[in-house]
Scaffold this motif. Structure first.
Motif, PDB file in Angstrom:
ATOM      1  N   PRO A   1       5.979  14.687   8.230  1.00  0.00           N
ATOM      2  CA  PRO A   1       4.726  15.443   8.237  1.00  0.00           C
ATOM      3  C   PRO A   1       3.524  14.528   8.015  1.00  0.00           C
ATOM      4  CG  PRO A   1       6.015  15.912   6.253  1.00  0.00           C
ATOM      5  CD  PRO A   1       6.881  15.113   7.154  1.00  0.00           C
ATOM      6  N   GLN A   2       2.414  14.863   8.685  1.00  0.00           N
ATOM      7  CA  GLN A   2       1.188  14.070   8.561  1.00  0.00           C
ATOM      8  C   GLN A   2       0.257  14.626   7.485  1.00  0.00           C
ATOM      9  OE1 GLN A   2       0.331  11.426  10.915  1.00  0.00           O
ATOM     10  NE2 GLN A   2       2.539  11.617  11.246  1.00  0.00           N
ATOM     11  N   THR A   3       0.471  15.894   7.139  1.00  0.00           N
ATOM     12  CA  THR A   3      -0.445  16.540   6.194  1.00  0.00           C
ATOM     13  C   THR A   3       0.339  17.069   4.999  1.00  0.00           C
ATOM     14  OG1 THR A   3      -0.120  18.706   7.185  1.00  0.00           O
ATOM     15  CG2 THR A   3      -1.902  17.333   8.087  1.00  0.00           C
ATOM     16  N   TRP A   4      -0.383  17.302   3.901  1.00  0.00           N
ATOM     17  CA  TRP A   4       0.278  17.876   2.729  1.00  0.00           C
ATOM     18  C   TRP A   4       0.743  19.292   3.007  1.00  0.00           C
ATOM     19  CZ3 TRP A   4       2.403  15.367  -0.926  1.00  0.00           C
ATOM     20  CH2 TRP A   4       1.897  14.108  -1.320  1.00  0.00           C
ATOM     21  N   GLU A   5      -0.018  20.003   3.804  1.00  0.00           N
ATOM     22  CA  GLU A   5       0.435  21.346   4.181  1.00  0.00           C
ATOM     23  C   GLU A   5       1.777  21.227   4.908  1.00  0.00           C
ATOM     24  OE1 GLU A   5      -2.591  20.137   4.656  1.00  0.00           O
ATOM     25  OE2 GLU A   5      -4.009  21.503   3.698  1.00  0.00           O
ATOM     26  N   GLY A   6       1.858  20.209   5.770  1.00  0.00           N
ATOM     27  CA  GLY A   6       3.110  19.978   6.489  1.00  0.00           C
ATOM     28  C   GLY A   6       4.230  19.559   5.552  1.00  0.00           C
TER      29      GLY A   6
ATOM     30  N   ALA B   1       5.923   6.523   7.415  1.00  0.00           N
ATOM     31  CA  ALA B   1       4.682   6.893   8.087  1.00  0.00           C
ATOM     32  C   ALA B   1       3.542   6.688   7.107  1.00  0.00           C
ATOM     33  CB  ALA B   1       4.725   8.361   8.529  1.00  0.00           C
ATOM     34  N   MET B   2       2.315   6.848   7.623  1.00  0.00           N
ATOM     35  CA  MET B   2       1.182   6.782   6.707  1.00  0.00           C
ATOM     36  C   MET B   2       1.237   7.999   5.785  1.00  0.00           C
ATOM     37  SD  MET B   2      -2.155   5.197   8.522  1.00  0.00           S
ATOM     38  CE  MET B   2      -2.041   5.726  10.209  1.00  0.00           C
ATOM     39  N   ALA B   3       0.686   7.814   4.582  1.00  0.00           N
ATOM     40  CA  ALA B   3       0.731   8.888   3.594  1.00  0.00           C
ATOM     41  C   ALA B   3      -0.027  10.111   4.100  1.00  0.00           C
ATOM     42  CB  ALA B   3       0.130   8.398   2.281  1.00  0.00           C
ATOM     43  N   PRO B   4       0.449  11.312   3.735  1.00  0.00           N
ATOM     44  CA  PRO B   4      -0.146  12.541   4.276  1.00  0.00           C
ATOM     45  C   PRO B   4      -1.555  12.818   3.744  1.00  0.00           C
ATOM     46  CG  PRO B   4       1.539  13.044   2.653  1.00  0.00           C
ATOM     47  CD  PRO B   4       1.612  11.579   2.888  1.00  0.00           C
TER      48      PRO B   4
ATOM     49  N   THR C   1       0.850  -1.171   0.000  1.00  0.00           N
ATOM     50  CA  THR C   1       0.000   0.000   0.000  1.00  0.00           C
ATOM     51  C   THR C   1       0.893   1.230   0.000  1.00  0.00           C
ATOM     52  OG1 THR C   1      -2.025   0.926   0.921  1.00  0.00           O
ATOM     53  CG2 THR C   1      -0.290   0.301   2.491  1.00  0.00           C
ATOM     54  N   LEU C   2       0.283   2.387  -0.112  1.00  0.00           N
ATOM     55  CA  LEU C   2       1.091   3.602  -0.211  1.00  0.00           C
ATOM     56  C   LEU C   2       1.472   4.094   1.179  1.00  0.00           C
ATOM     57  CD1 LEU C   2       2.055   5.734  -2.352  1.00  0.00           C
ATOM     58  CD2 LEU C   2       0.207   7.147  -1.472  1.00  0.00           C
ATOM     59  N   ILE C   3       2.738   4.364   1.375  1.00  0.00           N
ATOM     60  CA  ILE C   3       3.183   4.995   2.617  1.00  0.00           C
ATOM     61  C   ILE C   3       4.123   6.150   2.273  1.00  0.00           C
ATOM     62  CG2 ILE C   3       2.904   2.998   4.127  1.00  0.00           C
ATOM     63  CD1 ILE C   3       5.889   2.454   3.728  1.00  0.00           C
ATOM     64  N   PHE C   4       4.512   6.856   3.301  1.00  0.00           N
ATOM     65  CA  PHE C   4       5.370   8.027   3.117  1.00  0.00           C
ATOM     66  C   PHE C   4       6.762   7.711   3.642  1.00  0.00           C
ATOM     67  CE2 PHE C   4       6.511  12.554   3.752  1.00  0.00           C
ATOM     68  CZ  PHE C   4       6.098  13.035   2.519  1.00  0.00           C
TER      69      PHE C   4
ATOM     70  N   MET D   1       9.650  10.814  -0.096  1.00  0.00           N
ATOM     71  CA  MET D   1       8.913  10.325  -1.270  1.00  0.00           C
ATOM     72  C   MET D   1       7.649   9.641  -0.801  1.00  0.00           C
ATOM     73  SD  MET D   1      10.550   6.774  -2.664  1.00  0.00           S
ATOM     74  CE  MET D   1      10.862   5.336  -1.633  1.00  0.00           C
ATOM     75  N   GLU D   2       6.664   9.527  -1.710  1.00  0.00           N
ATOM     76  CA  GLU D   2       5.513   8.687  -1.433  1.00  0.00           C
ATOM     77  C   GLU D   2       5.676   7.443  -2.282  1.00  0.00           C
ATOM     78  OE1 GLU D   2       1.838  10.428  -2.688  1.00  0.00           O
ATOM     79  OE2 GLU D   2       2.680  11.369  -4.461  1.00  0.00           O
ATOM     80  N   GLY D   3       5.681   6.287  -1.610  1.00  0.00           N
ATOM     81  CA  GLY D   3       5.973   5.084  -2.367  1.00  0.00           C
ATOM     82  C   GLY D   3       5.261   3.878  -1.797  1.00  0.00           C
ATOM     83  N   SER D   4       5.327   2.794  -2.566  1.00  0.00           N
ATOM     84  CA  SER D   4       4.729   1.536  -2.142  1.00  0.00           C
ATOM     85  C   SER D   4       5.534   0.944  -0.985  1.00  0.00           C
ATOM     86  CB  SER D   4       4.734   0.574  -3.324  1.00  0.00           C
ATOM     87  OG  SER D   4       4.694  -0.749  -2.886  1.00  0.00           O
ATOM     88  N   THR D   5       4.859   0.184  -0.119  1.00  0.00           N
ATOM     89  CA  THR D   5       5.611  -0.548   0.906  1.00  0.00           C
ATOM     90  C   THR D   5       6.600  -1.489   0.231  1.00  0.00           C
ATOM     91  OG1 THR D   5       3.854  -2.187   0.941  1.00  0.00           O
ATOM     92  CG2 THR D   5       3.779  -0.500   2.640  1.00  0.00           C
ATOM     93  N   GLY D   6       6.283  -1.905  -0.998  1.00  0.00           N
ATOM     94  CA  GLY D   6       7.168  -2.804  -1.727  1.00  0.00           C
ATOM     95  C   GLY D   6       8.503  -2.177  -2.082  1.00  0.00           C
ATOM     96  N   SER D   7       8.608  -0.850  -1.945  1.00  0.00           N
ATOM     97  CA  SER D   7       9.895  -0.195  -2.211  1.00  0.00           C
ATOM     98  C   SER D   7      10.792  -0.202  -0.979  1.00  0.00           C
ATOM     99  CB  SER D   7       9.676   1.264  -2.640  1.00  0.00           C
ATOM    100  OG  SER D   7       8.853   1.332  -3.764  1.00  0.00           O
TER     101      SER D   7
END
Lengths: 301, 294, 432
Positions: free
Chosen positions: C155-160, C279-282, C136-139, C258-264
């Motif tokens: 950061p937890q948010t895109w603003e962050g 972390a979880m994606a923002p 799945t997608l994580i950060f 980066m935002e990437g797959s857990t597979g990365s």
């Protein structure tokens, strides 16, 4: 030359030197990069300073990639394709040039028409046919359902050539340029030869074997080498016709080296691979240059 | 066809049969199948297909991305064959003069024939890499100076450079042979009439080179199309933003990556018609101007 | 007695030989994923003598599907085949596969975590394929580079993210955030976790007449933000990085986030070790977090094989489902465990805290967020082709050929044309 045209000669020389540089520079870059180690390359990026790591790169290509095996595949497929194209062209052009019959104009047209549309254009359906070469038999047998009516079930023959040497090479033979060249060559051979052979009691096949083929040895060799190289540098068809690394051809294998994700591409390794993949046909070209040129220009006159 | 000597009709067909079978299976049958699929909607797994008449053509011809791809294809055919024939012609004219470097040049200019288009793609994409290649230092000085990954113009320059490199040998061989077949007396006669070298080039060499130029242009146009796949697949994958998604590549990705068999077949039919037209036009307009009298 | 025992041994061997079969399993992974699949294959063959599985790599998900289609059309397909998420609907309607829950009714399919099941089950809940390499997608963040800018938590948010990127830029990091703007990341996972649909009919679960709707609203805003941040030098796309690929750019330390797959994760961890932070994606502020979608691929059972081969196929599927197999696969690749029991077994083991398993916790956590009708998955026809269209159109916008809004509108238009044609191609077929 006729008048003293020093300045023109100077310009011509400059053009040729520029052309030589344009052709040779990329090859030089390939060779130089292949001597650098991955670490050197990462540290210095692009550099024209030769390294000392060629043996190491080559060992890695040899042991860690499928390229050696794929180079062998290229040799095999190249040889099958060249031999096949020559054999098909010899019989067809012999038939077209030496035999009377209403069909020969049609045969010649059917063959020559194939020059216009390369395999690359019809890749989707050529792939489908190669996946089941028995397709036309099935289609004819099941037309109107007569096969099913006679035998209880529709005909369902399967003959998949994908991922086999035949499946890669035979579709590449479906191209009439060799025949075109040979027909033109056979027409330059005096017809008296064949007439004399008939008087001597030789049949058509004897004439082909004992007189025509020996006479054509030179052009046939040149053509064969040229066709071998042409098959070697094919990319699109071998890419789709073979999927397992064991059947993939060298050029496709080289392009696959690009896909190694997760890190900066190992360009020295890729360039070493490029040398391995390019050297065999390059040696052939260098050795048989004159013959190939003569064979090629013969066809255009 | 004046040599017809043997009359064994069965043998005629027997000798021609192997090639005819191969051609039927892997040339004519794919064409027939492409026409067939173009008029059907074909389920990828062969579950069924239905006749849809001209619907596929209407859909393909009505989509803007098809037209931009077709436009790019034509542009590429013209420019790629134009640049490579022009380069080969200049080199052949120079090599035709008895210069010290001529023999070397004649040998070396044939080498690229041994390099596959996909291999030269792999090589050029490295040499012209905007961050790691030969132009990287210029990018450090002026950021954005060279980036074929995002700049369409740069992408095409890269493609043409690779194509010219790859296409030189064939045209060069043919054109040089044509030039060398022009009798020296013609040069001499021209010179005696006071024609300078440029004048002789225009009035003697180029017209007499007509047949060779014609052959070379026809073959280069066809070659640029099939050779483009190896370059595009290794250099641009159709990008940036679909700018180099030439029809050959588009058909490949529609058919093999997106399982759109009918759409790919329809475009195949259109592309074949396009190539047939281009070849026809060449025969009509170019061959007329060619002087075959030797 | 020795005679009879020999005889019975022979009989036993004959009996087991009758059931034994060789099957092929085709997959598309390359690199670390491929090594792990081959290892699983070898382990299966070593663990029992009855059956033999040959695992055939086809060098990519798309190639695998293309070969499978050709093979199926000529009756030479394998018993088991791995397909990636985007091919789900094509397969469900192909008539070439059997639903895995009917194929092996005895297995505990309820053990699969909801986020992994929902992508591969019908709207009525019938599971069609066995989830395998789930991601799945994580950060991702590079701890060392983040520290340069004084950032100690992702950061937890895109603003962050934007704020952190500005700080990184100021601290001399040339590439604060990298992405390839692939629709899996910027469209599908983005919409799912923000609780948005990308198409009507709950992303196609409700019927073949779905239409794309993503081109208005938050997705459009997000892509416009990405384009703006790229202009500002905060975001780099694949083509802007020296490495040429966002994951590589992250792994080599060129880019900080980066935002990437857990597979990365496997490759990132191998390259950067404990510098990798995940972390979880923002989210954008003001949205409630929903589950992310399962990515990667699942295993499908293809029709047309003998019962003996299907016995072997069942044995192989059972083997891959084993807790320890899943845990080993997670360790080697970064893909997440896909059953609750495997997750529990991992949590209970002493390796739970090990960095190698970092993605398991965060990935499963992300998959297990509260979901809705729009975050089950994507069930849209010719979706693979749509992804290419989306990439092509947005790439034109990123390089300045058109505005982002125009790009998304035209992607939606072209996508809808695909959906209509898909509907027509499968006229009369019922969406299961």
């Amino acid at each position: 030359m006729i008048e003293n045209t020093r300045s023109i000669d100077r310009v011509a020389t400059a053009i040729l030197i520029a052309g030589l540089a344009f052709v040779l520079a990329p090859l030089a870059v390939v060779v130089i990069t292949a001597t650098q180690s991955y670490e050197d390359f990462l540290a210095r990026n692009f550099s024209l300073v030769p390294g000392t790591h060629f043996a190491g790169n080559f060992r890695e290509i040899w042991t860690r990639t499928d390229l050696p095996r794929q180079t062998l595949n290229s040799v095999i497929v190249g040889a099958i394709t060249a031999a096949g194209r020559i054999a098909l062209a010899v019989t067809t052009s012999y038939a077209v040039v030496y035999f009377a019959g209403r069909g020969r104009g049609l045969v010649y047209a059917a063959v020559v028409a194939s020059i216009m549309l390369p395999l690359e254009l019809m890749i989707i359906t050529a792939y489908q046919v190669t996946a089941n070469v028995a397709l036309p038999l099935d289609a004819v047998a099941n037309m109107g359902g007569w096969w099913g009516a006679l035998f209880g079930a529709p005909l369902d023959l399967q003959w998949n050539l994908l991922d086999t040497y035949a499946g890669i090479s035979v579709p590449m033979m479906a191209q009439g340029s060799c025949t075109l060249i040979l027909v033109q060559f056979f027409r330059t051979i005096p017809p008296q030869l064949a007439r004399a052979a008939i008087i001597d009691g030789a049949g058509p096949l004897r004439f082909l074997r004992d007189i025509l083929l020996p006479l054509s040895k030179g052009p046939l060799t040149a053509l064969g080498i040229y066709m071998f190289i042409s098959a070697w540098v094919q990319y699109m068809w071998p890419l789709v016709a073979a999927s397992s690394p064991a059947r993939t051809m060298a050029v496709v294998g080289l392009a696959r080296l690009q896909e190694d994700a997760e890190r900066i591409p190992d360009f020295p390794l890729q360039m070493t691979g490029a040398i391995l993949v390019t050297l065999p046909p390059l040696i052939l070209i260098a050795l048989f240059q004159r013959r190939i040129v003569r064979g090629l220009t013969l066809s255009e006159k | 066809m004046k040599q017809a000597i043997f009359r064994a009709r069965f043998l005629l067909w027997g000798l021609a049969a192997p090639q005819l079978i191969v051609l039927f299976l892997f040339f004519y049958l794919p064409i027939i199948l492409a026409f067939c699929w173009a008029f059907h909607l074909e389920q990828p797994f062969g579950g069924g297909s239905q006749f849809v008449g001209l619907a596929n053509f209407r859909r393909v011809l009505g989509s803007s991305e098809f037209w931009s791809s077709a436009g790019a294809t034509l542009l590429y055919m013209v420019l790629a064959s134009g640049t490579s024939v022009a380069a080969a012609l200049v080199l052949a004219l120079a090599a035709d003069r008895a210069l010290k470097v001529s023999p070397l040049a004649r040998n070396v200019f044939i080498w690229p024939k041994a390099v596959a288009s996909a291999s030269i793609g792999v090589i050029f994409v490295f040499i012209l890499n905007p961050f790691l290649g030969i132009l990287a230092p210029l990018n450090d000085l002026w950021p954005g100076f060279w980036n074929p990954r995002t700049n369409v113009l740069h992408t095409y320059i890269m493609l043409f450079a690779a194509n010219v490199w790859n296409a030189i040998p064939f045209s060069f061989i043919i054109l040089l042979a044509g030039l060398q077949a022009i009798p020296q007396e013609l040069h001499r006669a021209g010179a005696m009439d006071g024609a300078g070298p440029w004048r002789r080039l225009r009035d003697i060499q180029l017209p007499l080179l007509g047949p060779q130029l014609f052959v070379v242009i026809v073959l280069e146009v066809a070659d640029s199309l099939s050779g483009s796949f190896g370059l595009i697949d290794t250099m641009t994958q159709g990008g940036p933003g679909g700018a180099t998604n030439l029809l050959v590549y588009k058909i490949y990705s529609d058919g093999f990556k997106a399982y759109d068999l009918s759409g790919a077949a329809t475009q195949t039919v259109i592309l074949m018609a396009l190539v047939a037209c281009v070849t026809g036009v060449q025969y009509l307009f170019l061959e007329r101007k060619v002087n075959y009298d030797r | 007695m020795p005679k009879t025992s020999t005889l019975s041994a022979l009989a036993f061997m004959a009996a087991s030989a009758a059931h034994a079969a060789d099957i092929e399993f085709w997959y598309g992974n390359t690199g670390t994923g491929e090594e792990a699949i081959q290892a699983a294959c070898a382990a299966f063959n070593a663990a029992q003598d009855d059956h033999r599985a040959t695992c055939v790599g086809l060098g990519g998900y798309e190639t695998a599907m293309q070969k499978a289609i050709a093979a199926y059309r000529s009756g030479q397909h394998p018993a088991l085949i791995q397909f990636f998420d985007a091919g789900t609907l094509d397969l469900m309607l192909s008539g070439a596969v059997m639903p895995v829950q009917d194929f092996e009714p005895g297995a505990d399919w309820g053990d699969y975590i909801t986020g992994a099941r929902s992508y591969y089950e019908t709207s009525q809940g019938a599971l069609y394929s066995q989830p395998y390499n789930g991601s799945t997608l994580i950060f991702y963040g590079n701890r060392e580079l983040l520290a340069k800018a004084g950032i100690d938590a992702l950061p937890q948010t895109w603003e962050g993210v934007a704020e952190a990127a500005r700080a990184l830029k100021a601290a001399g990091v040339d590439c604060p955030f990298a992405t390839d703007a692939h629709p899996w990341r910027v469209l599908e996972q983005f919409s799912a976790r923000h609780g948005l649909s990308i198409a009507t009919e709950s992303n196609g679960y409700g019927g073949l007449d779905a239409e794309y709707t993503f081109n208005a609203g938050p997705v459009a805003q997000h892509l416009q933000n990405l384009a703006g941040w790229r202009e500002e030098g905060l975001v780099k796309l694949d083509a802007d990085t020296a490495a040429g690929k966002y994951t590589t750019a992250f792994n080599t330390g060129e880019c900080a986030m980066m935002e990437g797959s857990t597979g990365s994760y496997g490759a990132a961890f191998a390259a950067l070790g404990d510098k990798v932070e995940i972390a979880m994606a923002p989210m954008y502020e003001g949205y409630e977090r929903h589950n992310t979608l399962i990515g990667g691929a699942s295993i499908w059972v293809m029709k047309g094989h003998s019962e003996a081969e299907y016995d072997a196929a069942r044995a192989f599927l059972d083997f891959l489902r084993l807790d320890e197999q899943q845990i080993e696969f997670t360790r080697a690749t970064g893909y997440v465990p896909v059953t609750n029991s495997a997750l529990a077994a991992l949590e209970a083991s002493d390796r739970a805290g090990s960095l190698e398993f970092a993605t398991a916790r965060i990935g499963v956590d992300s998959l297990n967020q509260p979901g809705g009708a729009d975050s089950r998955g994507i069930r849209l026809g010719f979706y693979v082709q749509f992804r290419d269209i989306f990439m092509e159109e947005t790439q034109k916008a990123f390089t300045g050929g058109q505005s982002m809004q125009a790009a998304l509108d035209s992607a939606a238009d072209r996508g809808n044309a695909l959906l209509r044609r898909f509907e027509q191609t499968y006229q009369g077929a019922e969406l299961p």
